[in-house]
Design an enzyme around this catalytic site. Structure first.
Site, PDB file in Angstrom:
ATOM      1  N   ARG A   1     -35.648  29.486  34.849  1.00 32.82           N
ATOM      2  CA  ARG A   1     -36.416  28.291  34.475  1.00 32.82           C
ATOM      3  C   ARG A   1     -35.715  27.461  33.397  1.00 32.82           C
ATOM      4  O   ARG A   1     -36.235  26.421  32.999  1.00 32.82           O
ATOM      5  CB  ARG A   1     -37.809  28.704  33.981  1.00 32.82           C
TER       6      ARG A   1
ATOM      7  N   GLY B   1     -48.116  29.518  38.035  1.00 30.59           N
ATOM      8  CA  GLY B   1     -48.226  28.703  36.830  1.00 30.59           C
ATOM      9  C   GLY B   1     -49.589  28.869  36.211  1.00 30.59           C
ATOM     10  O   GLY B   1     -50.611  28.736  36.899  1.00 30.59           O
ATOM     11  N   ALA B   2     -49.639  29.173  34.938  1.00 32.03           N
ATOM     12  CA  ALA B   2     -50.910  29.447  34.273  1.00 32.03           C
ATOM     13  C   ALA B   2     -51.873  28.276  34.398  1.00 32.03           C
ATOM     14  O   ALA B   2     -53.033  28.434  34.778  1.00 32.03           O
ATOM     15  CB  ALA B   2     -50.662  29.779  32.796  1.00 32.03           C
TER      16      ALA B   2
ATOM     17  N   GLY C   1     -52.685  36.445  37.677  1.00 31.29           N
ATOM     18  CA  GLY C   1     -53.629  35.334  37.647  1.00 31.29           C
ATOM     19  C   GLY C   1     -55.006  35.643  37.121  1.00 31.29           C
ATOM     20  O   GLY C   1     -55.852  34.752  37.034  1.00 31.29           O
ATOM     21  N   ALA C   2     -55.275  36.897  36.746  1.00 29.47           N
ATOM     22  CA  ALA C   2     -56.640  37.248  36.343  1.00 29.47           C
ATOM     23  C   ALA C   2     -57.071  36.522  35.070  1.00 29.47           C
ATOM     24  O   ALA C   2     -58.216  36.076  34.952  1.00 29.47           O
ATOM     25  CB  ALA C   2     -56.755  38.763  36.145  1.00 29.47           C
TER      26      ALA C   2
ATOM     27  N   ARG D   1     -45.992  34.895  25.176  1.00 29.16           N
ATOM     28  CA  ARG D   1     -44.859  35.412  25.932  1.00 29.16           C
ATOM     29  C   ARG D   1     -43.787  35.801  24.930  1.00 29.16           C
ATOM     30  O   ARG D   1     -43.005  34.952  24.493  1.00 29.16           O
ATOM     31  CB  ARG D   1     -44.314  34.345  26.878  1.00 29.16           C
TER      32      ARG D   1
ATOM     33  N   ASP E   1     -56.023  33.609  33.947  1.00 25.78           N
ATOM     34  CA  ASP E   1     -56.247  32.206  34.258  1.00 25.78           C
ATOM     35  C   ASP E   1     -57.555  32.023  35.011  1.00 25.78           C
ATOM     36  O   ASP E   1     -58.302  31.075  34.772  1.00 25.78           O
ATOM     37  CB  ASP E   1     -55.099  31.662  35.102  1.00 25.78           C
TER      38      ASP E   1
ATOM     39  N   TYR F   1     -36.849  35.423  35.580  1.00 24.00           N
ATOM     40  CA  TYR F   1     -37.030  33.975  35.536  1.00 24.00           C
ATOM     41  C   TYR F   1     -35.723  33.209  35.687  1.00 24.00           C
ATOM     42  O   TYR F   1     -34.695  33.604  35.156  1.00 24.00           O
ATOM     43  CB  TYR F   1     -37.631  33.550  34.201  1.00 24.00           C
TER      44      TYR F   1
ATOM     45  N   ASN G   1     -51.843  32.925  25.585  1.00 23.96           N
ATOM     46  CA  ASN G   1     -50.775  33.267  26.545  1.00 23.96           C
ATOM     47  C   ASN G   1     -49.445  33.561  25.860  1.00 23.96           C
ATOM     48  O   ASN G   1     -48.421  32.937  26.155  1.00 23.96           O
ATOM     49  CB  ASN G   1     -50.603  32.126  27.553  1.00 23.96           C
TER      50      ASN G   1
END
Length: 358
Positions: free
Chosen positions: A113, A42-43, A262-263, A176, A265, A111, A174
């Site tokens: 979700r 999760g961001a 994750g970089a 998407r 974030d 995903y 971010n």
């Protein structure tokens, strides 16, 4: 030179969805895997965990299903030192799930979700004790793409101009692409970003959204209102724009990349921690790069920071010494392909038309 603006010291609140994540172990294509590793993705919770690593008091606000994946998510984020006591448990909706399939040309994400507990978040979340006490609220462009109520949540958070809100707002674009089915992403994300106090955006995602020929300076011209705009140019540089300091550029550290999950974030958390710890913009950018490296060296979203002494030594380097250090790292580029939490667009093979992993 006038000291650049920075948020008041105090607690941070990060708002957004976190999912349970399954990935092949060892790393490889999903269809070839015999074993899967369970983690969380999760961001906003990534940012929260790295802020906690930097000693910043931080709360994560979201909703999880009353299920085993939700309990795993809650426990993992809490174990990093993040306050999760205000995360809602939704008995009627599940925790989101993603499957990762690393390949030589990037990680593909599948995903599950749709209808998740977090997709039912709404503006009422802002009327909670942690938000009322926050010095900084961190949100991202993922949340407004999840549902109409989630979009209302982010719009309400940014409803008042900077300086009139009880807290500053940090917004990571971010983008998407596959979450935006109606083609409104360019206008909605630009509008939301321009209302924030601090904005993070990758140059490549800005070009995808607002024009292929866009430069870092051009991004700042498109987003004139935020107090600080940070433009990340892949693994090469990051530029912070502020009214007081103008443009400040700091090269990225180069490091072998295990997986770029994750970089982005981690970078955002490091930069925010730098501001909250009274660093200059140069120091905040350096701390962003240092934190991003810890994410690039692991297969999950959350890596281990260098020890405090090593961080202090890196922050104390002269500009020339930092440049030599940045160029002297062996291996791949630094925060390579920073387009979201895992640096991958993730449209392929997603049963819900998904997006990069969180």
């Amino acid at each position: 030179m006038t000291t650049p603006w920075r948020p008041d010291p105090g607690p941070v609140v990060c708002v957004g969805e976190t999912m349970a994540a399954l990935a092949p172990d060892p790393v490889g294509p999903l269809e070839d895997a015999e074993h899967l590793r369970l983690s969380v993705a999760g961001a906003e919770s990534n940012v929260a965990m790295y802020l906690a690593d930097h000693g910043v008091p931080v709360t994560w606000l979201s909703a999880l299903g009353d299920d085993a994946p939700g309990r795993r998510v809650r426990a993992t984020v809490a174990a990093a030192g993040v306050d999760v006591t205000h995360v809602r448990t939704d008995p009627a909706r599940p925790t989101g799930l993603l499957l990762k399939s690393p390949r030589p040309d990037g990680t593909r994400v599948h995903y599950y979700r749709s209808g998740s507990a977090a997709s039912a978040l709404d503006p009422g979340l802002l009327d909670t004790a942690p938000v009322r006490a926050a010095s900084l609220l961190h949100v991202s462009g993922i949340t407004p793409a999840l549902s109409p109520s989630c979009r209302d949540l982010v719009r309400h958070a940014l409803g008042k101009p900077p300086g009139e809100r009880p807290y500053a707002v940090s917004f990571d674009v971010n983008h998407r692409p596959a979450l935006w089915h109606d083609g409104t992403a360019p206008s909605v994300l630009r509008d939301l970003a321009d209302r924030a106090d601090i904005v993070f955006v990758g140059l490549d995602e800005a070009q995808d959204l607002w024009g292929a020929g866009l430069t870092a300076d051009g991004v700042r011209e498109l987003l004139p209102q935020p107090r600080i705009v940070v433009v990340k140019d892949g693994g090469d540089f990051a530029t912070a724009f502020s009214r007081e300091a103008g443009a400040v550029v700091v090269p990225a550290l180069r490091t072998p990349v295990v997986e770029p999950v994750g970089a982005g974030d981690a970078f955002a958390a490091g930069f925010l921690a730098g501001l909250l710890h009274d660093e200059t913009l140069t120091g905040a950018l350096r701390l962003g790069h240092i934190t991003a490296v810890s994410a690039l060296r692991v297969t999950g979203d959350h890596g281990t920071l260098p020890d405090a002494g090593a961080v202090r030594r890196l922050l104390a380097l002269s500009a020339e010494e930092w440049l030599r250090t940045a160029r002297g790292e062996d291996g791949d580029r630094g925060e390579d392909g920073d387009r979201g939490e895992d640096g991958d667009r993730g449209e392929d093979g997603d049963p819900e038309g998904g997006s990069p992993a969180g």
